[in-house]
Design a protein around this motif. Sequence first.
Motif, short mmCIF file in Angstrom:
data_model
loop_
_atom_site.label_atom_id
_atom_site.label_comp_id
_atom_site.label_asym_id
_atom_site.label_seq_id
_atom_site.Cartn_x
_atom_site.Cartn_y
_atom_site.Cartn_z
N PRO A 171 13.66 12.70 -8.70
CA PRO A 171 12.42 12.29 -8.03
C PRO A 171 11.82 11.00 -8.61
N ASN A 172 12.12 10.73 -9.89
CA ASN A 172 11.59 9.52 -10.55
C ASN A 172 12.56 8.34 -10.51
N PHE A 173 13.74 8.55 -9.92
CA PHE A 173 14.74 7.47 -9.85
C PHE A 173 14.28 6.42 -8.84
N ARG A 174 14.17 5.17 -9.30
CA ARG A 174 13.63 4.11 -8.45
C ARG A 174 14.70 3.13 -7.94
N GLY A 175 15.94 3.37 -8.31
CA GLY A 175 17.01 2.49 -7.82
C GLY A 175 17.04 1.14 -8.49
N GLU A 176 16.44 1.03 -9.70
CA GLU A 176 16.45 -0.26 -10.39
C GLU A 176 17.83 -0.57 -10.97
N SER A 177 18.64 0.45 -11.12
CA SER A 177 20.05 0.26 -11.51
C SER A 177 20.89 1.10 -10.56
N ALA A 178 22.20 0.91 -10.62
CA ALA A 178 23.09 1.72 -9.78
C ALA A 178 22.98 3.18 -10.21
#
Length: 202
Positions: free
Chosen positions: A62-69
């Motif tokens: 839920p906290n993954f923002r897609g700033e890395s792969a």
Amino acid sequence: MQPDVDAELVIRVQQGDQRAFEMLVVKYQRRIERLVARMVRDVDLVPDIAQETFIRAYRALPNFRGESAFYTWLYRIAVNTAKKALIGLKRDPLLTESAMASLSEEEGEGSRVENELSDGETPESLMASRQVAEAVNEAIAALSDDLRQAITLREIDGLSYDEIAELMNCPIGTVRSRIFRARESIATRLKPLLDNRQGERW
């Protein structure tokens, strides 16, 4: 492209689609297990640590923002999970590996190899190849954490320098330097063994 597929699956997981997470597990389970196996060197621990990695990833998504792969993010979770497991068990991964090797010899695993020799292979040539493989593993194990991680990501996982720089959170020049130093160290340790073998066909 693959990262877009991952991003789409991550969005679906964040929207409550558990099936999408199962697809990510199927896609990356083998890679995570291989990564964990190189860190803990204990085959019995690998499935548990890999499973714990995916559980932690699911909780953190839920906290993954897609700033890395996604795989870069998952990789970091796997490394941290494996490190915590080793600290908790207070195990020396190299001792564990040698203990497993001696155990498999006692169980007669080695004798099976001789029955599976292909044309042109002899027990002597197989032994020589195994000695080189063991020397490479020992040379990699003797590297500092940074060098070992860099060379493993490049040579075993086949990642690009850009991907390794992102994973290790350092400039690409540092990655190149670490890989160069790792190769030099491994070559230095292998040289006596290979020199002894010169002239032999194996």
